[in-house]
Design an enzyme around this catalytic site. Structure first.
Site, short mmCIF file in Angstrom:
data_model
loop_
_atom_site.label_atom_id
_atom_site.label_comp_id
_atom_site.label_asym_id
_atom_site.label_seq_id
_atom_site.Cartn_x
_atom_site.Cartn_y
_atom_site.Cartn_z
N ASN A 192 -76.22 -2.06 -63.80
CA ASN A 192 -77.03 -3.27 -63.53
C ASN A 192 -76.87 -3.80 -62.12
OD1 ASN A 192 -77.88 -3.23 -66.26
ND2 ASN A 192 -75.93 -4.18 -66.82
N ARG A 193 -76.49 -2.93 -61.21
CA ARG A 193 -76.32 -3.31 -59.80
C ARG A 193 -75.24 -4.38 -59.58
NH1 ARG A 193 -78.35 0.92 -59.61
NH2 ARG A 193 -80.25 1.53 -58.53
N LEU A 194 -74.37 -4.55 -60.58
CA LEU A 194 -73.28 -5.53 -60.43
C LEU A 194 -72.04 -4.79 -59.93
CD1 LEU A 194 -73.88 -7.79 -63.56
CD2 LEU A 194 -74.59 -8.13 -61.19
#
Ligand SMILES: Cc1cc2nc3c(=O)[nH]c(=O)nc-3n(C[C@H](O)[C@H](O)[C@H](O)COP(=O)(O)O)c2cc1C
Length: 215
Positions: A192-194
């Site tokens: 999630n691009r975290l």
């Protein structure tokens, strides 16, 4: 010409970097990451790194060089001191190194000052190089325009006979640099691009401060 790459997407899921579990010294984390990448993805030239320097024209320029040694002091690579990068470093020693370890979904970015290593250390490394590479260091005026490649091949033949049966000395214009880090950021891709980003910054008393950055 046009090519749309907007559907190129990858979820990064191979690792995690927690502030609580990182060592106090970033070189120890570098060592751990390098060891893992080298062990699991040895065919990917894990010691290839991007070196960015600022040119006399004010533009940054990046190119790959090979990391040949690292210690608590910094990161060592070898090159021609008269090359484009050598000239840029001579004017401004502030550089950036970066590694992208695709297989492990990791990136490391190093900001630091670069300086030449001691001549005897460059001699020591030069002696370990294959003869062809040693002669190449004499022949190539790295980054200068040349008429054609036959000139180089001709010079190689000449030097081969000149040094037949003899030790090849290191040219003074060829040697090592060490990048002494001021900041090192470790990036681990996450779903999630975290992504996890841990930044180490050296203060004026040479203590490392560690923080987490937003992805
Ligand atoms: C995988 C790879 C490894 C390289 N390793 C080195 C190196 O260790 N030293 C070096 O001077 N150039 C190396 N090069 C060539 C540099 O990227 C660059 O072309 C050359 O140093 C001239 O750069 P400059 O004109 O900016 O000085 C390597 C290139 C690649 C693709």
């Amino acid at each position: 010409m046009e090519r749309d790459l907007s559907n190129y997407r990858k979820s990064y899921e191979k690792g995690e970097l927690l502030l609580e579990s990182v060592p106090e010294n970033p070189m120890e984390l570098f060592q751990k990451w390098f060891y893992e990448v080298d062990h699991f993805f040895p065919d990917t030239e894990p010691n290839a790194m991007t070196l960015s320097t600022k040119g006399a024209d004010g533009f940054p320029r990046s190119r790959i060089v090979l990391l040949k040694k690292y210690t608590y002091e910094g990161f060592i690579f070898f090159t021609n001191y008269n090359s484009g990068k050598g000239k840029s470093i001579g004017k401004d020693p502030r550089v950036c190194l970066s590694f992208f370890w695709n297989g492990a979904e990791r990136q490391v970015i190093i900001k630091g000052n670069v300086e030449k290593i001691a001549e005897n250390l460059s001699d020591g490394y030069f002696e370990t190089r294959p003869r062809g590479s040693q002669l190449g260091a004499w022949i190539s005026n790295q980054s200068e325009p040349i008429e054609n490649k036959e000139i180089l091949e001709e010079q190689l033949k000449q030097l081969e006979s000149q040094y037949e049966g003899k030790e090849i000395p290191r040219p003074k214009h060829w040697g090592g640099y060490i990048v002494k880090p001021l900041e090192i950021e470790f990036w681990q891709g996450r779903p999630n691009r975290l992504h996890d980003r841990i930044l180490y910054k050296l203060d004026k008393d040479f203590n490392w401060h560690i923080s987490r950055l937003a992805p």
